[in-house]
Design an enzyme around this catalytic site. Sequence first.
Site, short mmCIF file in Angstrom:
data_model
loop_
_atom_site.label_atom_id
_atom_site.label_comp_id
_atom_site.label_asym_id
_atom_site.label_seq_id
_atom_site.Cartn_x
_atom_site.Cartn_y
_atom_site.Cartn_z
N ASP A 230 -1.54 -2.94 -2.39
CA ASP A 230 -1.08 -2.64 -1.03
C ASP A 230 -1.26 -3.86 -0.12
O ASP A 230 -2.32 -4.50 -0.14
CB ASP A 230 -1.93 -1.47 -0.50
CG ASP A 230 -1.48 -0.99 0.86
OD1 ASP A 230 -0.33 -0.57 0.98
OD2 ASP A 230 -2.29 -1.03 1.81
N GLU A 290 3.06 -5.32 -3.16
CA GLU A 290 3.83 -5.00 -1.96
C GLU A 290 4.02 -6.31 -1.21
O GLU A 290 3.24 -6.67 -0.33
CB GLU A 290 3.10 -3.98 -1.08
CG GLU A 290 4.03 -3.46 0.01
CD GLU A 290 3.33 -2.89 1.24
OE1 GLU A 290 4.04 -2.36 2.11
OE2 GLU A 290 2.10 -3.00 1.35
C1 GLC Z 1 1.36 -0.42 3.10
C2 GLC Z 1 1.71 1.01 2.75
C3 GLC Z 1 1.87 1.77 4.02
C4 GLC Z 1 0.55 1.75 4.76
C5 GLC Z 1 0.07 0.32 4.96
C6 GLC Z 1 -1.37 0.29 5.37
O1 GLC Z 1 2.34 -1.04 3.82
O2 GLC Z 1 2.86 1.04 1.95
O3 GLC Z 1 2.30 3.09 3.79
O4 GLC Z 1 0.68 2.40 5.98
O5 GLC Z 1 0.15 -0.44 3.78
O6 GLC Z 1 -2.20 0.58 4.29
#
Ligand code: GLC
Length: 568
Positions: A230, A290
């Site tokens: 993440d 991500e």
């Molecule tokens: C990432 C996740 C998102 C979340 C953020 C904070 O972007 O995909 O859903 O709100 O991280 O953890």
Amino acid sequence: MSRMLRKLVALVLFIAGFSSTVGSQTQSVDSEGHQWWQHAVFYEIYPRSFMDSNNDGIGDLNGISSKLDYLKSLGIDAIWITPCYPSPQVDFGYDVSDYENIDPMYGTLADFDRLQQQAKTHSIRIIMDFVMNHSSDQHPWFIDSRSSRTSAKRDWYMWHDGKGSAAPNNWVSTFGGSAWTMDFKTGQYYYHYFYPQQPDLNWRNPAVHDAMFDVTRWWYKRGVAGFRLDAVDTLFEDPELRDNPVLPGLNKYGDPNEQDLYNTKLPEVHAVLRDLRKVADENNAVLIGETWTKDVNELKQYYGEHSDELQMPMDFLFTKVDRLSPPEFRRQIAAVDSAGGWPVFVLSNHDIVRSYVRYGDGKNNQAIAKLMASLYLTLRGTPIMYYGEEIGMENNDPLRKEDVKDPIGRVGWPQEKGRDGERTPMQWNDSPNAGFTRGTPWLPVPLSYKTVNVASELKDPSSTLNVYRNLLALRHQNRALLDGDYVALNENDANVLSYLRRYKNEAVLVVLNMSSQPQEVSFDLAPQGFPAKSAHTLLTTMSGESKAGSLSHLSLEPFSVYIGAVSK
Ligand code: GLC
Ligand code: CA
């Protein structure tokens, strides 16, 4: 045994031992060295919304277990489950208060182990979400950290003095407001790139590094096949806390626009990724990132200079192509295809408006959903699907501010409605609440569920769901689709996106009419080594029966797909 012979035996044993460790680290699935994740189709499950087994309105792990047959028959090889750890649910699980447990709302560790076992018998791997930038403010680490300036875990988070009565610098949270919150008990500010309930961990502290690495080992021991990392961009911040450059205008939360120069994408992240990769390799695991990047050069860095960081950084630039534009897709596909790593394609996820809505024209949405599926499931690379996309689920955005569950939707209303719309319950059948729950679902199901659902679509051979099933079946057995090169064709065509996937003596031709008009196309594949005059049809969404596609004259219905095999 002579000394010489003993030495030789020892050497042989050493080499055998070495190659078996290497073997267990890589476990290629074919003689060309492809890894399991290169041939796998991934599927993202938002556990709150997939299947509710105990009718409390919230999906759970037993619900996922009950749908493994469905996932297998769809053609899924790995599921990524977004966070199901104990959490106060401020950010619906992305605020973790215990990294080594399951939130009671989703079940127990025993349920997880059962899911893991059952998934294994279905040959489905499990990928967990690793929320590594921040924890919940209710995590025992942060509770200790905020308790006093001298507490054992004080330095596990980012505590700083203010500047007079102001925050330490001008950084704003990506979810609105200052990224600093004053904690009056100890009179210092703590930093949070996301909500104040998500304090950033201090990755410069080796104790944090070690504790977080132990978390990954703990899940590997339970049998998980990797992690989706993440918000990797946000792990490190400038130690001098320099102000970010301010840009003109205000963002959707009313904060000044800023360039996140000093609090995102710091080079230090790559050392952490290299270390995580070593542990992943020891476990034949995959790391998915991500990775929000501004161009392919930035994306490239996440693979690592020596391919020693993420195996699968997601190419979100693909999701930024915001209309059915063959030239734009061509450009983006070519860029990521030539980046040197294995491409990873996504159409949407729990943070992005569903692709059905983004590309749909309101009239031909199901045809367009099939078109988009045919695009990203036939490219060279690994696709990560988002639950519900395979049936053509739409966004169901809240209509009133008071109905919004995702906090950013309340802060940013009406410009930012939050992410509830793309997180609604999976539509299984036409019974109340689409068969997701017999209770009250945590988010409302759109009325379209009466026809847009798994059970109804399974019965219709030309449904979006069946196009997905056929595409995935094809992809799993066709060597050119699995491993073939990507070769762009007819690059000046503004309406039809075409390409060849070429593997030795075979190739697959993919033709996608992205326009609302019928189109005629022709192909000369001789320069690519295929002088054939026609293709053998593998899949088409056109209404007419066409078993063979003439390469000199192929007629395409609006928004239709033609996929055919050509050989030498
Ligand atoms: C990432 C996740 C998102 C979340 C953020 C904070 O972007 O995909 O859903 O709100 O991280 O953890
Ligand atoms: Ca439940």
